[in-house]
Scaffold this active site. Structure first.
Site, PDB file in Angstrom:
ATOM      1  N   GLU A  21       0.777  -1.367   0.770  1.00  0.00           N
ATOM      2  CA  GLU A  21       0.588  -0.009  -0.363  1.00  0.00           C
ATOM      3  C   GLU A  21       0.827   1.251  -0.008  1.00  0.00           C
ATOM      4  OE1 GLU A  21      -3.108   0.464   2.832  1.00  0.00           O
ATOM      5  OE2 GLU A  21      -3.921  -1.934   2.709  1.00  0.00           O
ATOM      6  N   CYS A  71      -2.161  -6.446   6.193  1.00  0.00           N
ATOM      7  CA  CYS A  71      -1.540  -8.438   5.559  1.00  0.00           C
ATOM      8  C   CYS A  71      -1.223  -9.443   6.841  1.00  0.00           C
ATOM      9  CB  CYS A  71      -1.626  -8.181   4.320  1.00  0.00           C
ATOM     10  SG  CYS A  71      -3.026  -8.049   2.857  1.00  0.00           S
ATOM     11  N   LEU A  92      14.685  -4.079   8.061  1.00  0.00           N
ATOM     12  CA  LEU A  92      14.950  -3.963   9.744  1.00  0.00           C
ATOM     13  C   LEU A  92      15.186  -3.165  10.518  1.00  0.00           C
ATOM     14  CD1 LEU A  92      18.217  -5.595   8.201  1.00  0.00           C
ATOM     15  CD2 LEU A  92      16.940  -6.829   8.954  1.00  0.00           C
ATOM     16  N   ASN A  93      13.966  -1.735   9.799  1.00  0.00           N
ATOM     17  CA  ASN A  93      13.876  -1.344  11.091  1.00  0.00           C
ATOM     18  C   ASN A  93      13.100  -1.368  12.330  1.00  0.00           C
ATOM     19  OD1 ASN A  93      14.467   0.478   9.420  1.00  0.00           O
ATOM     20  ND2 ASN A  93      13.306   1.420   7.876  1.00  0.00           N
TER      21      ASN A  93
HETATM   22  N1  LIG Z   1      -4.384  -4.533   1.054  1.00  0.00           N
HETATM   23  C1  LIG Z   1      -2.896  -4.916   0.263  1.00  0.00           C
HETATM   24  O1  LIG Z   1      -2.144  -4.242   0.456  1.00  0.00           O
HETATM   25  C2  LIG Z   1      -3.476  -6.244   0.147  1.00  0.00           C
HETATM   26  C3  LIG Z   1      -4.214  -7.094  -0.076  1.00  0.00           C
HETATM   27  N2  LIG Z   1      -3.936  -8.650  -0.414  1.00  0.00           N
HETATM   28  C4  LIG Z   1      -4.822  -9.429  -0.602  1.00  0.00           C
HETATM   29  O2  LIG Z   1      -6.226  -9.355  -1.384  1.00  0.00           O
HETATM   30  C5  LIG Z   1      -7.224  -9.357  -0.646  1.00  0.00           C
HETATM   31  C6  LIG Z   1      -8.368  -8.176  -1.337  1.00  0.00           C
HETATM   32  O3  LIG Z   1      -7.701  -7.117   0.105  1.00  0.00           O
HETATM   33  P1  LIG Z   1      -8.104  -5.607  -0.061  1.00  0.00           P
HETATM   34  O4  LIG Z   1      -7.493  -4.880  -1.459  1.00  0.00           O
HETATM   35  O5  LIG Z   1      -7.268  -4.494   1.109  1.00  0.00           O
HETATM   36  O6  LIG Z   1      -9.690  -6.161   0.837  1.00  0.00           O
HETATM   37  P2  LIG Z   1     -10.366  -4.521   1.177  1.00  0.00           P
HETATM   38  O7  LIG Z   1     -11.472  -5.233   1.728  1.00  0.00           O
HETATM   39  O8  LIG Z   1     -10.057  -3.792   0.395  1.00  0.00           O
HETATM   40  O9  LIG Z   1     -11.774  -4.290  -0.843  1.00  0.00           O
HETATM   41  C7  LIG Z   1     -12.509  -5.215  -0.665  1.00  0.00           C
HETATM   42  C8  LIG Z   1     -13.237  -4.827  -1.823  1.00  0.00           C
HETATM   43  O10 LIG Z   1     -14.476  -6.921  -1.997  1.00  0.00           O
HETATM   44  C9  LIG Z   1     -15.706  -6.035  -2.668  1.00  0.00           C
HETATM   45  N3  LIG Z   1     -16.629  -7.199  -1.878  1.00  0.00           N
HETATM   46  C10 LIG Z   1     -16.893  -7.652  -0.862  1.00  0.00           C
HETATM   47  N4  LIG Z   1     -17.766  -8.522  -0.980  1.00  0.00           N
HETATM   48  C11 LIG Z   1     -18.294  -8.283  -2.360  1.00  0.00           C
HETATM   49  C12 LIG Z   1     -18.667  -9.446  -3.767  1.00  0.00           C
HETATM   50  N5  LIG Z   1     -19.030 -10.329  -3.264  1.00  0.00           N
HETATM   51  N6  LIG Z   1     -18.533  -8.745  -4.979  1.00  0.00           N
HETATM   52  C13 LIG Z   1     -17.857  -7.912  -4.952  1.00  0.00           C
HETATM   53  N7  LIG Z   1     -17.584  -8.040  -4.232  1.00  0.00           N
HETATM   54  C14 LIG Z   1     -16.491  -7.350  -2.943  1.00  0.00           C
HETATM   55  C15 LIG Z   1     -15.917  -4.933  -1.082  1.00  0.00           C
HETATM   56  O11 LIG Z   1     -16.586  -3.746  -1.438  1.00  0.00           O
HETATM   57  C16 LIG Z   1     -14.212  -4.497  -1.306  1.00  0.00           C
HETATM   58  O12 LIG Z   1     -14.458  -2.878  -2.231  1.00  0.00           O
HETATM   59  C17 LIG Z   1      -6.741 -10.455   0.205  1.00  0.00           C
HETATM   60  O13 LIG Z   1      -7.025 -11.166   0.709  1.00  0.00           O
HETATM   61  C18 LIG Z   1      -5.574  -9.788   0.827  1.00  0.00           C
HETATM   62  O14 LIG Z   1      -4.633 -10.392   2.011  1.00  0.00           O
HETATM   63  C19 LIG Z   1      -3.092  -9.007  -1.093  1.00  0.00           C
HETATM   64  C20 LIG Z   1      -1.444  -8.403  -1.241  1.00  0.00           C
HETATM   65  C21 LIG Z   1      -1.654  -6.958  -0.694  1.00  0.00           C
HETATM   66  O1  LIG Z   2      -0.129  -9.021   1.377  1.00  0.00           O
HETATM   67  C1  LIG Z   2       0.095  -7.377   1.957  1.00  0.00           C
HETATM   68  O2  LIG Z   2      -0.971  -6.859   2.039  1.00  0.00           O
HETATM   69  C2  LIG Z   2       1.109  -6.947   1.398  1.00  0.00           C
HETATM   70  O3  LIG Z   2       1.422  -6.012   2.652  1.00  0.00           O
HETATM   71  C3  LIG Z   2       2.930  -5.568   2.946  1.00  0.00           C
HETATM   72  O4  LIG Z   2       2.560  -4.518   2.030  1.00  0.00           O
HETATM   73  P1  LIG Z   2       1.698  -3.717   3.381  1.00  0.00           P
HETATM   74  O5  LIG Z   2       1.382  -4.275   4.160  1.00  0.00           O
HETATM   75  O6  LIG Z   2       1.213  -2.523   2.417  1.00  0.00           O
HETATM   76  O7  LIG Z   2       2.585  -2.589   3.809  1.00  0.00           O
HETATM   77  P2  LIG Z   2       4.370  -2.449   4.716  1.00  0.00           P
HETATM   78  O8  LIG Z   2       5.388  -1.724   3.532  1.00  0.00           O
HETATM   79  O9  LIG Z   2       5.008  -4.443   4.015  1.00  0.00           O
HETATM   80  O10 LIG Z   2       4.583  -2.370   5.828  1.00  0.00           O
HETATM   81  C4  LIG Z   2       3.847  -3.191   6.867  1.00  0.00           C
HETATM   82  C5  LIG Z   2       4.152  -2.963   8.236  1.00  0.00           C
HETATM   83  O11 LIG Z   2       5.607  -2.977   8.721  1.00  0.00           O
HETATM   84  C6  LIG Z   2       6.480  -2.495   9.674  1.00  0.00           C
HETATM   85  N1  LIG Z   2       7.552  -2.529   9.174  1.00  0.00           N
HETATM   86  C7  LIG Z   2       7.927  -2.051   8.264  1.00  0.00           C
HETATM   87  C8  LIG Z   2       9.373  -2.400   7.726  1.00  0.00           C
HETATM   88  C9  LIG Z   2       9.962  -2.578   8.650  1.00  0.00           C
HETATM   89  O12 LIG Z   2      11.472  -2.519   8.528  1.00  0.00           O
HETATM   90  N2  LIG Z   2       9.460  -2.019  10.082  1.00  0.00           N
HETATM   91  C10 LIG Z   2       8.643  -1.653  10.373  1.00  0.00           C
HETATM   92  O13 LIG Z   2       8.042  -1.748  11.325  1.00  0.00           O
HETATM   93  C11 LIG Z   2       5.183  -1.120   8.923  1.00  0.00           C
HETATM   94  O14 LIG Z   2       5.756   0.270   9.254  1.00  0.00           O
HETATM   95  C12 LIG Z   2       4.001  -1.215   9.019  1.00  0.00           C
HETATM   96  O15 LIG Z   2       2.767  -1.286  10.051  1.00  0.00           O
HETATM   97  C13 LIG Z   2       4.428  -6.260   1.422  1.00  0.00           C
HETATM   98  O16 LIG Z   2       4.763  -5.776   1.877  1.00  0.00           O
HETATM   99  C14 LIG Z   2       3.591  -6.577   0.300  1.00  0.00           C
HETATM  100  O17 LIG Z   2       4.461  -7.316  -0.026  1.00  0.00           O
HETATM  101  C15 LIG Z   2       2.381  -7.113   0.735  1.00  0.00           C
HETATM  102  O18 LIG Z   2       1.407  -7.658  -0.538  1.00  0.00           O
END
Ligand SMILES: NC(=O)C1=CN([C@@H]2O[C@H](COP(=O)(O)OP(=O)(O)OC[C@H]3O[C@@H](n4cnc5c(N)ncnc54)[C@H](O)[C@@H]3O)[C@@H](O)[C@H]2O)C=CC1
Ligand SMILES: O=C(O)[C@H]1O[C@H](OP(=O)(O)OP(=O)(O)OC[C@H]2O[C@@H](n3ccc(=O)[nH]c3=O)[C@H](O)[C@@H]2O)[C@H](O)[C@@H](O)[C@@H]1O
Length: 431
Positions: free
Chosen positions: A160, A265, A255-256
């Site tokens: 994010e 996540c 490593l912070n």
């Molecule tokens: N947030 C991140 O940085 C990352 C998330 N992921 C994974 O991706 C998945 C999604 O995460 P986010 O995008 O953060 O979730 P989110 O909660 O931000 O978005 C989910 C969306 O799905 C919609 N939704 C719910 N039920 C639905 C349905 N039945 N049909 C259509 N839409 C529906 C919701 O209204 C919402 O807009 C999770 O499994 C998460 O672990 C993976 C990598 C990075």
């Molecule tokens: O599955 C996911 O949702 C994502 O989770 C993390 O991404 P994100 O949660 O967006 O953020 P990060 O930058 O990884 O930071 C996560 C948390 O760790 C903390 N952090 C990060 C780095 C560090 O050295 N120390 C530390 O405390 C940050 O403050 C934050 O609270 C992973 O970096 C992504 O590769 C992955 O796709």
């Protein structure tokens, strides 16, 4: 290619806009009509750097949104499932949202002629794509996987705040499919990105995602453990880890030490892998400790606070940073949440500031004071806690002058008291 993206949150809306930028025709499906309307108006439903530009460029051209599964499935060849996979009350993965998306998808696929591919992009525990998703799709479509439709798992690794950049510049693309035809069709979508594709089966792809996140979380908890020891030895852990990270086998990243990891996540994914391991009668000692160390960090911050100001009852405590990290408005599992909760239990008066995330935090803590700037939060405060690594906090100096008692507990190594004009009582969490 014609793609539909189910779920328009952080992963869905970024994937949709980026696939549109890569030249594909994209339809977003969400049950939230407000998000559907926003995307059709070219407005991102979440804040991510670069997303607005992409949405405005492609909205109503090759990027549209709908809540109508039938329309989206009839008009696409590949559907990505990008809905949430939160923790349930036991910390295990809750697949109910994935289940209801599969039901709607299967019912729409029943009405479609021709081959369709379903790709799971949500993070799901190993076995889910083949044992849950595939079966639900067969049940609700009346069709047969491998013959009438393909199934794959394509985990997402974006961060994010850097999501658009990460999607367009991946370190790796992992596609786990039930057959070669499906894997080849899914990899076509990414053909213009310069990145090797790891081809595998769905359960290996699922595991790669968990191991990736759990390893990064382990690096952070390891650094926090080292930091906690360094603090007691009077050593600056950042100096230690900077040197340690020069070893190419370790790397300088993640490593912070400080307040620990939050976000949607790391906490939930480590918990889900622990839950899956226990289901298989394996007790994951190391992963349990990763969570335990992380949970301890906010408690140690409060201990440092009380060592410096005594009882916090009726004292004004400035909390700087509400987002779980910088450059996002996301507060899910933010380290500020347990801190504010404990401060309120102890009768403190919390004055909070975040450049982006205050609105979201109001849904959790209605009655604390939300400030428009760090200076406003610090004004009259008895102490300050720095919780998020926002760049603007590095420049704080004269803003501390309005504090009643200039105690600063830094949870992210944002402040260097030696570089400041203001005299403050400074405590680093791990240094
Ligand atoms: N947030 C991140 O940085 C990352 C998330 N992921 C994974 O991706 C998945 C999604 O995460 P986010 O995008 O953060 O979730 P989110 O909660 O931000 O978005 C989910 C969306 O799905 C919609 N939704 C719910 N039920 C639905 C349905 N039945 N049909 C259509 N839409 C529906 C919701 O209204 C919402 O807009 C999770 O499994 C998460 O672990 C993976 C990598 C990075
Ligand atoms: O599955 C996911 O949702 C994502 O989770 C993390 O991404 P994100 O949660 O967006 O953020 P990060 O930058 O990884 O930071 C996560 C948390 O760790 C903390 N952090 C990060 C780095 C560090 O050295 N120390 C530390 O405390 C940050 O403050 C934050 O609270 C992973 O970096 C992504 O590769 C992955 O796709």
């Amino acid at each position: 290619m014609k793609v539909s993206i189910i779920g328009s949150g952080y992963v869905g809306s970024v994937s949709a806009a980026c696939f549109a930028e890569l030249g594909h025709e994209v339809i977003c499906i969400d049950i939230d009509e407000k998000k559907v309307q926003m995307i059709n108006d070219g407005i991102p439903p979440i804040w991510e750097e670069g997303l607005e530009g992409l949405m405005q460029k492609h909205a109503e051209k090759n990027l549209i949104a709908t809540s109508d599964y039938d329309y989206a499935i009839q008009n696409s060849d590949i559907s990505f499932i990008c809905v949430g996979t939160p923790s349930n009350e036991h910390g295990n993965i809750d697949l109910s949202i994935v289940g209801s998306a599969c039901k709607s998808l299967g019912m729409a696929m029943a009405k479609k002629d021709g081959f369709h591919i379903v790709v799971v992009k949500s993070t799901v525990v190993p076995g889910t794509t083949e044992d849950v998703v595939l079966h639900l799709l067969e049940e609700h479509s009346g069709k047969t996987a491998g013959k009438d439709f393909g199934v794959a798992m394509n985990p997402e690794f974006l961060r994010e705040g850097k999501a658009v950049y990460d999607f367009m510049n991946p370190d790796k693309i992992v596609i786990g499919g039930i057959d070669g035809r499906t894997i080849s069709l899914v990899s076509e979508l990414y053909r213009d990105l310069e990145c090797e594709v790891t081809r595998t089966n769905p359960r290996t792809a699922e595991m790669i995602k968990y191991v990736n996140n759990s390893f990064l979380a382990t690096k952070i908890s390891f650094s926090n453990e080292v930091g906690n020891i360094c603090k007691r030895l009077g050593i600056d852990t950042y100096e230690v880890m900077n040197a340690v990270g020069k070893d190419f086998r370790i790397s300088e990243h993640f490593l912070n030490s400080g307040a620990g990891f939050g976000g949607s996540c790391f906490p939930k994914d480590v918990r889900a892998l622990i839950g899956k391991a226990k289901e298989l009668d394996y007790y994951p000692v190391l992963l349990e400790s990763v969570v335990e160390v992380n949970d301890l960090q906010p408690i140690q911050m409060l201990e440092l606070l009380e060592e410096n100001v005594g009882d916090v009852k009726d004292k004004r405590i400035a909390v700087l940073g509400l987002a779980f990290k910088n450059d996002t408005d996301d507060i899910r599992e933010s380290r500020s949440i347990p801190i504010i909760r404990k401060l309120l239990e102890k009768g403190a008066l919390v004055a909070a500031y975040d450049p982006m995330a205050s609105e979201h935090m109001k849904a959790i803590f209605e009655d604390i004071t939300y400030c428009e700037s760090a200076e406003e939060a610090l004004n009259g405060a008895d102490a300050c806690l720095i919780m998020t690594e926002w760049t603007e906090f590095r420049k704080l100096d004269h803003e501390f002058s309005g504090m009643k008692n200039k105690v600063v507990i830094d949870g992210r190594k944002m402040i260097d008291p030696d570089e400041m004009e203001q005299d403050i009582i400074y405590e680093g969490l791990c240094w």
